[in-house]
Design an enzyme around this catalytic site. Structure first.
Site, PDB file in Angstrom:
ATOM      1  CG  ASP A  28      -1.056  -1.174  -9.245  1.00 43.91           C
ATOM      2  OD1 ASP A  28      -0.200  -2.115  -8.627  1.00 43.91           O
ATOM      3  OD2 ASP A  28       0.204  -0.339 -10.154  1.00 43.91           O
ATOM      4  CG  PHE A  29       1.171  -0.355  -2.746  1.00 40.71           C
ATOM      5  CD1 PHE A  29      -0.089   0.541  -1.820  1.00 40.71           C
ATOM      6  CD2 PHE A  29       1.901  -1.186  -2.565  1.00 40.71           C
ATOM      7  CE1 PHE A  29       1.232   0.572  -0.939  1.00 40.71           C
ATOM      8  CE2 PHE A  29       2.899   0.238  -1.512  1.00 40.71           C
ATOM      9  CZ  PHE A  29       2.038   0.863  -0.454  1.00 40.71           C
ATOM     10  CG  ASP A  30       4.438  -1.289  -5.178  1.00 40.08           C
ATOM     11  OD1 ASP A  30       5.535  -1.124  -4.616  1.00 40.08           O
ATOM     12  OD2 ASP A  30       4.181  -2.704  -4.547  1.00 40.08           O
TER      13      ASP A  30
HETATM   14  O1  LIG Z   1       1.377  -5.375  -8.372  1.00 40.70           O
HETATM   15  P1  LIG Z   1       1.410  -4.119  -7.654  1.00 40.70           P
HETATM   16  O2  LIG Z   1       0.895  -3.390  -6.435  1.00 40.70           O
HETATM   17  O3  LIG Z   1       2.150  -2.633  -8.375  1.00 40.70           O
HETATM   18  O4  LIG Z   1       3.305  -4.956  -6.895  1.00 40.70           O
HETATM   19  C1  LIG Z   1       3.725  -5.182  -8.218  1.00 40.70           C
HETATM   20  C2  LIG Z   1       5.304  -5.225  -7.410  1.00 40.70           C
HETATM   21  O5  LIG Z   1       5.542  -4.479  -6.719  1.00 40.70           O
HETATM   22  C3  LIG Z   1       7.359  -4.231  -6.142  1.00 40.70           C
HETATM   23  O6  LIG Z   1       8.161  -4.050  -6.630  1.00 40.70           O
HETATM   24  C4  LIG Z   1       7.712  -2.485  -7.415  1.00 40.70           C
HETATM   25  O7  LIG Z   1       8.071  -1.635  -6.505  1.00 40.70           O
HETATM   26  C5  LIG Z   1       9.762  -1.339  -5.885  1.00 40.70           C
HETATM   27  C6  LIG Z   1       8.932  -0.667  -4.723  1.00 40.70           C
HETATM   28  O8  LIG Z   1       8.422   0.618  -5.403  1.00 40.70           O
HETATM   29  C7  LIG Z   1      10.681  -1.268  -7.018  1.00 40.70           C
HETATM   30  O9  LIG Z   1      11.812  -1.952  -6.344  1.00 40.70           O
HETATM   31  C8  LIG Z   1      10.820  -3.240  -7.550  1.00 40.70           C
HETATM   32  O10 LIG Z   1      11.464  -2.635  -8.217  1.00 40.70           O
HETATM   33  C9  LIG Z   1       9.614  -2.685  -8.492  1.00 40.70           C
HETATM   34  O11 LIG Z   1       9.222  -4.265  -9.799  1.00 40.70           O
HETATM   35  C10 LIG Z   1       6.761  -5.795  -5.153  1.00 40.70           C
HETATM   36  O12 LIG Z   1       8.094  -6.336  -4.124  1.00 40.70           O
HETATM   37  C11 LIG Z   1       6.619  -6.974  -6.036  1.00 40.70           C
HETATM   38  O13 LIG Z   1       5.976  -7.774  -4.790  1.00 40.70           O
HETATM   39  C12 LIG Z   1       5.383  -6.887  -6.781  1.00 40.70           C
HETATM   40  O14 LIG Z   1       5.398  -7.928  -7.883  1.00 40.70           O
END
Ligand SMILES: O=P(O)(O)OC[C@H]1O[C@H](O[C@H]2O[C@H](CO)[C@@H](O)[C@H](O)[C@H]2O)[C@H](O)[C@@H](O)[C@@H]1O
Length: 267
Positions: A28-30
């Site tokens: 996963d990324f974020d």
């Molecule tokens: O599946 P992932 O790669 O983990 O992505 C999940 C969502 O990540 C992002 O939003 C989240 O991270 C942001 C940056 O740290 C944060 O500001 C936000 O509150 C989190 O929800 C991304 O913008 C989404 O599109 C992804 O679905």
């Protein structure tokens, strides 16, 4: 399920499990490679994670990025961190958008599913316009509504806007993650389905998948590898019972990937 110990402490046991197998990483990324930051646009993978992934790829380990972000967003984001997408398989929009390493998108990712979201986008934008602090992120197969900077008292009303659109526009469903609601096509597809589909494309019985993720949308991915793989949760958003191991934060993930890289280069 086991105790969800730190996998860095359990390396000998993990290496024993991987012996004679081909580990494949699903990341996963974020919140996993990139620390959570206030603005989605500012998220960057930790440099030590980028270095470790480079080492693992050079050692021949398949690496798949399974992200909620649009695939194009992640490609650009990785490249700006020094991780070129060549040789990486990237499953964007929660697994609806798969491309790379000779694999193309799964059958669910078609124009019809995309059109459903397009219908919802403008009404969503208009109805959320008066809620200060909301941010809309359009992706190929999802629309994210970030409420991290909204008034907490507004969140139920923001969610009600999304629920109304789910009722009005056929074929959509609501999901949620860290301070975000999402509209997605209402088809039976998620990160877990994407992992299972990719493993089926590879059709290699020696592959042992290792899935690492931090958010509730990663539970499907962890469940997909629960039998026959290794699941690692990051942080505390994922309740116990889905992962074999748990790391505290993205720094811990980078440490684990670095240790795995050391092992891969040695063998
Ligand atoms: O599946 P992932 O790669 O983990 O992505 C999940 C969502 O990540 C992002 O939003 C989240 O991270 C942001 C940056 O740290 C944060 O500001 C936000 O509150 C989190 O929800 C991304 O913008 C989404 O599109 C992804 O679905």
């Amino acid at each position: 399920m086991p105790e969800e110990n730190d996998p860095c402490q359990e390396m000998p046991r993990i290496l024993a499990k991987l012996a004679g197998r081909r580990p494949a990483l699903f990341l996963d990324f974020d919140g996993t490679l990139a620390p959570i930051v206030p603005r989605a646009a500012d998220a960057r993978a930790l440099p030590q994670a980028v270095t470790a992934i480079g080492t693992l790829r050079q050692a021949g380990m398949p690496v798949v990025l399974v992200t909620g972000r649009a695939r194009a967003d992640l490609v650009q984001r990785l490249a700006s961190s020094g991780l070129e997408p060549e040789g990486l398989l990237i499953a964007g929009s929660h697994g609806y958008e798969i491309e790379g390493s000779g694999i193309a998108s799964p059958p669910v990712a078609n124009a019809e599913t995309r059109a459903r979201l397009a219908v919802a986008f403008e009404p969503l934008r208009q109805r959320l316009a008066h809620f200060q602090g909301t941010e809309i992120e359009g992706k190929a197969f999802a629309i994210a509504v970030h409420w991290r900077h909204a008034d907490p008292n507004d969140v139920p009303a923001i969610e009600a806007v999304i629920d109304a659109l789910v009722r009005e526009v056929p074929g959509l469903r609501k999901t949620h993650g860290k301070m975000v609601f999402e509209l997605r096509p209402d088809v039976a597809w998620d990160k877990g389905a994407a992992v299972t589909w990719i493993l089926a494309q590879w059709d290699d019985p020696l592959i042992m998948p290792i899935f690492i993720g931090d958010d509730v949308t990663d539970i499907d991915g962890l469940d997909a590898v629960r039998v026959g793989g290794i699941g690692i949760a990051v942080g505390s958003a994922i309740p116990p019972g889905h992962a074999h191991y748990r790391l505290p934060d993205p720094e811990g993930v980078a440490r684990f990937l670095g240790m795995l890289g050391t092992f891969s280069v040695q063998t």
